[in-house]
Enzyme design. Sequence first.
Site, PDB file in Angstrom:
ATOM      1  N   VAL A 102       0.829  -1.206   0.000  1.00 17.48           N
ATOM      2  CA  VAL A 102       0.000   0.000   0.000  1.00 17.48           C
ATOM      3  C   VAL A 102       0.860   1.251   0.000  1.00 17.48           C
ATOM      4  CG1 VAL A 102      -1.803   1.281   1.211  1.00 17.48           C
ATOM      5  CG2 VAL A 102      -1.872  -1.218   1.159  1.00 17.48           C
ATOM      6  N   GLU A 124      -2.299 -15.269   3.393  1.00 21.88           N
ATOM      7  CA  GLU A 124      -1.043 -15.195   4.137  1.00 21.88           C
ATOM      8  C   GLU A 124      -0.541 -16.599   4.480  1.00 21.88           C
ATOM      9  OE1 GLU A 124       0.524 -12.434   4.741  1.00 21.88           O
ATOM     10  OE2 GLU A 124      -1.044 -10.995   4.160  1.00 21.88           O
ATOM     11  N   LYS A 151     -13.319  -5.064  10.099  1.00 23.96           N
ATOM     12  CA  LYS A 151     -13.939  -4.143   9.142  1.00 23.96           C
ATOM     13  C   LYS A 151     -15.394  -3.868   9.500  1.00 23.96           C
ATOM     14  CE  LYS A 151     -10.851  -5.821   5.518  1.00 23.96           C
ATOM     15  NZ  LYS A 151     -10.725  -6.693   4.329  1.00 23.96           N
ATOM     16  N   GLY A 188      -0.565 -15.619  -3.496  1.00 22.39           N
ATOM     17  CA  GLY A 188      -0.446 -14.401  -2.711  1.00 22.39           C
ATOM     18  C   GLY A 188      -1.766 -13.824  -2.255  1.00 22.39           C
ATOM     19  N   GLU A 201     -10.402   6.049   5.301  1.00 28.56           N
ATOM     20  CA  GLU A 201     -11.192   5.449   4.220  1.00 28.56           C
ATOM     21  C   GLU A 201     -10.614   4.123   3.760  1.00 28.56           C
ATOM     22  OE1 GLU A 201     -14.191   4.711   2.046  1.00 28.56           O
ATOM     23  OE2 GLU A 201     -14.169   6.747   2.857  1.00 28.56           O
ATOM     24  N   VAL A 206     -11.364  -0.097   5.201  1.00 29.95           N
ATOM     25  CA  VAL A 206     -12.443  -1.045   4.906  1.00 29.95           C
ATOM     26  C   VAL A 206     -12.669  -1.113   3.399  1.00 29.95           C
ATOM     27  CG1 VAL A 206     -14.873  -1.614   5.223  1.00 29.95           C
ATOM     28  CG2 VAL A 206     -13.595  -0.584   7.103  1.00 29.95           C
TER      29      VAL A 206
END
Length: 330
Positions: A14, A190, A205, A187, A129, A132
């Site tokens: 990310v 995990e 979430k 992938g 934001e 979730v």
Amino acid sequence: MKTLKVAIAGLGTVGSGVVNLLQSQGDFLQTRTRTKFEIVAVSARDISKPRMFSLPNAVWCDDPLDLVETDADVIVELIGGAGGVAYDLMEKTLVHKKTLVTANKSMLAMHGGKISQLSVHHNTPVYCEASVAGGLPVIKLLREGLSANKIVSVRGILNGTCNYILTLMHQQKREFLDVLQEAQEKGFAEADPSLDVDGGDAGHKLAILSAFAFHTLPNFDEKNISGIRAITLKDIDQALQKNGSLKLIGHAFCDQDNNIQQSVRVEFIDRADPFYNVNDVFNAVEIHASHAGKIFLQGKGAGSEITASAVVADLIDIAMGRYFPLFGEV
């Protein structure tokens, strides 16, 4: 032209996506917001790791907590985990009155009350934001677009790993462990898949969505959670015989006694239900609002570009001066 100075903690999937988006779309974002987004500091586990971008003007901090000491206006926390350095960074950021952007669902679900208290006490906003459903703007919808409505319920497919596994079990008539191994190889799961397949990730979430939907604080403990680990091919066959499918569904609603009920569990979904056609790693959320009715959002719930787009959407809100209390009144 103003400048928003950004520090990023975590340069994984990310974090790298956020850097790439800010660099590749810099001119577009600057034109749209009349703001230059400048990455002034970063922190990650390994400074020597090869990356597909360069940040020659950014300060490198071995300790993520040192990001707060830079001249950054905003700290973007993308470390993850409910405690440890991620929590310490969040706390230090708010105490020093710097705006926090986070994608950390577990920290918000487990410590949402404390984070909200710090945000109010120090009059410092928190944006989340990306915590979730990846690129689905579901928090914005609950907080802004449906602000004139009383939310009746929120339902969602909130974990792409579980949805991928259940999809392949249905389509290819394969057992859980077989599909899980493939998901790990690709992938999508995990090495330790427990948080996903046992329902914890979806529970985190759901706790956040419930807080925004019902104007309360996240309460991860007060819910019934089960995952997909016990689902067998026999269960799949029975669902198919009934002309439906099995999905892991998070569901929150306010009962007649004004208590918020939350659950994460495998449910039978018939063909008339919009969740029936949500397959593979996709997420979906259905919001039932008092006046707007039922609204359905579907899209990818994870990934570098998808989640990064939600993080940058928060940065745009900050640049435009849009301030929202995290979870309302504490």
